[in-house]
Design an enzyme around this catalytic site. Structure first.
Site, PDB file in Angstrom:
ATOM      1  N   GLU A  48       1.527  14.283 -43.021  1.00 59.12           N
ATOM      2  CA  GLU A  48       2.899  14.730 -42.779  1.00 59.12           C
ATOM      3  C   GLU A  48       3.033  16.248 -42.802  1.00 59.12           C
ATOM      4  O   GLU A  48       3.896  16.811 -42.122  1.00 59.12           O
ATOM      5  CB  GLU A  48       3.857  14.093 -43.789  1.00 59.12           C
ATOM      6  CG  GLU A  48       4.104  12.604 -43.582  1.00 59.12           C
ATOM      7  CD  GLU A  48       3.059  11.718 -44.248  1.00 59.12           C
ATOM      8  OE1 GLU A  48       2.048  12.255 -44.762  1.00 59.12           O
ATOM      9  OE2 GLU A  48       3.240  10.489 -44.245  1.00 59.12           O
ATOM     10  N   MET A  64      -9.661  36.867 -48.517  1.00 59.49           N
ATOM     11  CA  MET A  64      -8.624  37.704 -49.106  1.00 59.49           C
ATOM     12  C   MET A  64      -8.672  37.631 -50.630  1.00 59.49           C
ATOM     13  O   MET A  64      -8.479  38.629 -51.318  1.00 59.49           O
ATOM     14  CB  MET A  64      -7.251  37.297 -48.577  1.00 59.49           C
ATOM     15  CG  MET A  64      -6.149  38.299 -48.858  1.00 59.49           C
ATOM     16  SD  MET A  64      -6.470  39.924 -48.137  1.00 59.49           S
ATOM     17  CE  MET A  64      -5.591  39.822 -46.589  1.00 59.49           C
ATOM     18  N   PHE A 116       9.190   0.926 -54.662  1.00 62.57           N
ATOM     19  CA  PHE A 116       7.927   1.312 -54.029  1.00 62.57           C
ATOM     20  C   PHE A 116       8.186   2.406 -52.991  1.00 62.57           C
ATOM     21  O   PHE A 116       9.082   2.292 -52.164  1.00 62.57           O
ATOM     22  CB  PHE A 116       7.286   0.091 -53.362  1.00 62.57           C
ATOM     23  CG  PHE A 116       6.015   0.450 -52.632  1.00 62.57           C
ATOM     24  CD1 PHE A 116       4.905   0.927 -53.321  1.00 62.57           C
ATOM     25  CD2 PHE A 116       5.933   0.332 -51.253  1.00 62.57           C
ATOM     26  CE1 PHE A 116       3.750   1.275 -52.649  1.00 62.57           C
ATOM     27  CE2 PHE A 116       4.777   0.668 -50.570  1.00 62.57           C
ATOM     28  CZ  PHE A 116       3.684   1.143 -51.276  1.00 62.57           C
ATOM     29  N   GLN A 117       7.412   3.458 -53.050  1.00 60.22           N
ATOM     30  CA  GLN A 117       7.541   4.628 -52.171  1.00 60.22           C
ATOM     31  C   GLN A 117       8.935   5.244 -52.221  1.00 60.22           C
ATOM     32  O   GLN A 117       9.434   5.740 -51.218  1.00 60.22           O
ATOM     33  CB  GLN A 117       7.133   4.281 -50.737  1.00 60.22           C
ATOM     34  CG  GLN A 117       5.638   3.993 -50.648  1.00 60.22           C
ATOM     35  CD  GLN A 117       5.098   4.006 -49.231  1.00 60.22           C
ATOM     36  OE1 GLN A 117       5.808   3.679 -48.290  1.00 60.22           O
ATOM     37  NE2 GLN A 117       3.838   4.369 -49.080  1.00 60.22           N
ATOM     38  N   LYS A 132      16.567   2.446 -45.493  1.00 61.85           N
ATOM     39  CA  LYS A 132      16.144   1.446 -44.517  1.00 61.85           C
ATOM     40  C   LYS A 132      17.286   0.509 -44.139  1.00 61.85           C
ATOM     41  O   LYS A 132      17.410   0.106 -42.980  1.00 61.85           O
ATOM     42  CB  LYS A 132      14.968   0.645 -45.090  1.00 61.85           C
ATOM     43  CG  LYS A 132      14.191  -0.097 -44.009  1.00 61.85           C
ATOM     44  CD  LYS A 132      12.914  -0.717 -44.565  1.00 61.85           C
ATOM     45  CE  LYS A 132      12.135  -1.412 -43.458  1.00 61.85           C
ATOM     46  NZ  LYS A 132      10.925  -2.062 -43.955  1.00 61.85           N
TER      47      LYS A 132
END
Lengths: 185, 590
Positions: B58, B488, B120-121, B170
């Protein structure tokens, strides 16, 4: 108050842009923020203060316009003039914020706070606490044989003063609402 | 299987999402499916107007959307699932917030009746993303879903652009609701000031006319304001003959081949740009924000100048540096007014003093701050970029970068003639930005040459996006400057931490050619100076994705450099000078 030795910009009548932005002394400002009354709006405002390291001395919030769906958040904050400027600019650019008023610089305003004091005292101290409550025009809202609960409304300084006096008389608990403020007139 | 049009206006939430995106003119969505966005993915399956690009992580989706947005000027759109999908998007959101990139992220959420139950999630997505979005919404009612999405686009692109997020449970995606068309009422709620105050413009013009040692300092706001803003800057420079420099984010607004160009300013900017900033008597900051990489030590920043600042975001003015004239407004609108007033008053400037000022600047230029000693055997990273620049500068080219030394060298050694050709993570400094960003740019410009100038360490951070590049056959060129170091970090350890190179190298790098081959694409490795040019040509000419492993000198430092805690006129020009040690007070700064 500092009536005779007014610093530049501290006077409530002075134009805001007379303040010296390079001055690095912290000032106390009361901000009134009109916001959409939607979920999470208080978290956004508080998150801005904590995320950017600004101070909150006092905060109150409630819906003030049911039809217009507006809430008013009153924040007392302190910071240098440039920090106060930043706070206002950062608040103003938030999407649910409609208006930010700096009551400290926009002319005179009135500030009030409500507080409840629970004092446990016996004998002369019990009588003295009642006498002082009368002087401060505090109301007794609950009493037992060993305690009083006083309700006091006033400017934050008045609440502080009453609290200081109550400590030696048996002050156990205080609940304060935080400052509500309106511009005068 | 395509759906019939539905005239009733009652649709499922998922349908509303897709229809709202189509109404907003979205042609591409970068995303990754998951349980809480399945209804929306089902709708995407049944239409052809929106192309969905499947990323591999993502974070990659958000950076790709940033690349798409930065190179086109249109908002980038991301679709991810709840919980880990949303938390993985956080770095990209923060990156877009810092660099003012308009993106719209749609996240799935667990059903409303399960929110707060540690489902969940489940994650508190609006809570987590509140500080890293311009605004975000949790939509609990299908009837307002279309409106919220329209508002999200409005907020993302209006005023100072930025990322927004819409969290959609959802059950809201399944429920039926009324589709609302985009309305003009959105302006009522969010309508930042774009027209500048006329009096301030006049004051700024007067300061401009009176200046003897002027400098224009432009930034990413010019890119965001649109093509017109770049055109106006070019006119202003051409008519006034003032010198101009730019931040990392603003490269290309004024052409690098332009006569008045001083190069980038700031920590790794050119000597002439920084000295001119320090010694000027008039500074015109156009759409930049006095970032700490630009100012160095703020107490000693350009001590003798009158400073004018145009910015669309009032909170940018007087945040880091107090300015004399702060103008709130859109850059195009403000510059248009400014030019108009200045021309009306006779296009005045102090020609004689300006000539002297240019002589001072030419003397600084002669120092040739970007010079480096070329090696006979190993490839110097600067040289690699010089060659890359030489071979590609006339092409229809877009460049993205990762973060670190290679990024600064790319900014120093590559020239950009137009805005939106240079995509880099400026504010947040996100390693792993460049590869997915190059994918987003290539999706938006399929025929153009897209090069990601990368360091090997940064590139590895989002190398999973190889899958995306291969799946959509995106001919992105991954030009990896490989010094087997976190260059760096290593440079700072050398300058600040007594050469104790704590964890700043990698002992386990992949064979990049074999890695490319394992994905069925081309890998090129180049170690020898003499073969570099031929190898780069091979990369450019290959029709498909390429990983170019450019093995360079390991211990090269990026100069010039303003050490942290120092002022513009205290630049380090070359290594090995004993006076270039950084003091302890500077070491605490980043």
């Amino acid at each position: 108050m500092q009536k005779l030795s007014l610093k530049k910009g501290v006077s409530r009548k002075s134009a805001y842009n007379l303040r010296d932005p390079k001055d690095d002394k912290p000032e106390r400002h009361t901000l009134a923020i009109l916001v959409d009354n939607e979920s999470g709006v208080l978290a956004r405002v508080i998150g801005l203060f904590s995320g950017r390291g600004y101070n909150i001395d006092s905060l109150t919030v409630a819906e003030v316009d049911h039809l217009g769906n507006r809430s008013r958040i009153t924040i007392v904050t302190s910071g240098t003039p440039s920090v106060i400027e930043q706070i206002k600019a950062q608040l103003s650019r938030m999407i649910p914020v409609h208006d930010v008023h700096d009551l400290t610089v926009e002319g005179e305003s009135v500030e009030r706070e409500l507080a409840l004091f629970k004092v446990f005292a016996k004998g002369e101290k019990r009588v003295e606490s009642l006498r002082l409550a009368d002087v401060f025009r505090a109301k007794v809202v609950d009493s037992t044989l060993v305690s009083f609960t006083f309700e006091l409304t006033g400017a934050p300084e008045k609440i502080d003063a009453f609290a200081d006096l109550m400590v030696p008389l048996g002050l156990r608990e205080i609940a304060r609402t935080g400052v509500a403020a309106l511009a005068r007139g | 299987m395509l759906k019939e049009p539905n005239p009733t206006g009652i649709k499922s939430g998922a349908q509303i999402v897709v229809d709202a995106l189509i109404e907003q003119g979205v042609d591409t969505v970068f995303g990754y499916p998951g349980g809480a966005v399945l209804p929306i993915y089902d709708e995407i399956f049944q239409q052809t107007k929106i192309k969905h690009v499947l990323v591999r992580h993502e974070q990659g989706a958000v950076h790709a959307a940033e690349g798409y947005a930065r190179s086109t000027g249109k908002p980038g759109v991301v679709l991810v699932t709840s919980g880990p999908g949303a938390t993985n998007a956080v770095t990209g959101l923060t990156d877009a917030l810092m660099d003012s990139i308009p993106i719209v992220v749609l996240t799935g959420q667990v059903p409303t009746f399960m929110i707060g139950n540690d489902a969940f999630q489940e994650a508190d997505t609006v809570g987590i993303t509140r500080p890293c979005t311009k605004h975000n919404w949790l939509v609990k009612d299908t009837n307002i879903l279309a409106n919220v999405i329209h508002e999200a686009f409005h907020v993302a692109i209006t005023g100072r652009p930025g990322p927004v997020l819409v969290d959609i449970p959802k059950d809201v995606q399944f429920a039926a609701g009324k589709y609302q068309k985009r309305s003009k009422d959105l302006r009522k709620r969010y309508n930042p000031q774009t027209t500048p105050n006329d009096k301030l413009i006049l004051k700024a013009v007067k300061a401009f006319e009176n200046s003897k040692k002027p400098i224009l300092y432009s930034g990413g706001g010019v890119v965001n304001s649109g093509e017109q803003a770049s055109n106006l800057i070019r006119k202003l420079v051409a008519e006034s003959n003032f010198p101009i420099t730019s931040t990392l984010m603003g490269l290309g607004c004024y052409p690098a081949s332009g006569e008045n160009w001083l190069g980038m300013l700031g920590m790794h900017g050119t000597y002439e740009a920084n000295m001119a900033m320090h010694d000027c008597d008039f500074m015109f900051c156009i759409g930049a924000r006095f970032d700490d990489r630009i100012t160095g030590k703020t107490d000693e920043f350009s001590p003798n100048s009158v400073k004018v600042h145009i910015d669309i975001d009032p909170s940018s003015i007087n945040k880091n540096i107090l300015v004399d004239i702060g103008i709130i407004g859109d850059i195009s609108v403000s510059l248009d007014k400014f030019l108009h007033v200045w021309r009306e008053r006779g296009s005045k400037s102090n020609t004689k003093e300006l000539k002297n000022w240019w002589q001072e600047i030419q003397a600084w230029k002669k120092i040739d701050c970007l010079k480096f000693k070329n090696d006979t055997k190993s490839i110097k990273p600067q040289y690699a970029l010089q060659i890359l620049e030489k071979l590609t500068k006339t092409m229809d080219r877009y460049v993205t970068t990762e973060v670190g030394q290679h990024q600064m060298w790319a900014a120093q050694f590559m020239g950009f003639e137009e805005p939106r050709r240079w995509m880099t993570s400026g504010g947040l400094g996100t390693m792993g930005y460049g590869f997915p960003a190059s994918i987003g740019v290539q999706i938006a410009h399929p025929k153009s040459l897209v090069i990601n100038v990368a360091g090997e360490a940064s590139w590895l951070m989002n190398m999973q996006e190889l899958g995306t590049a291969v799946q959509y056959n995106l001919p992105v060129k991954q030009f990896i400057i490989n010094n087997k170091r976190l260059g760096m970090v290593r440079q700072w350890q050398e300058l600040l931490h007594g050469g104790r190179y704590s964890h700043s190298w990698s002992d386990a790098l992949p064979d990049f050619v074999k890695l490319a081959e394992s994905y069925g694409i081309k890998g090129i490795k180049c170690e020898k100076l003499g073969e570099l040019e031929k190898a780069i040509i091979e990369m450019i000419e290959y029709d498909g994705p390429v990983i170019f492993d450019c093995v360079v000198e390991k211990h090269e430092n990026c100069f010039p450099m303003i050490p942290s805690g120092k002022a513009h006129n205290e630049m380090i020009l070359e290594a090995d000078q004993p006076e270039n040690k950084i003091e302890e007070s500077g070491a605490v700064l980043v």
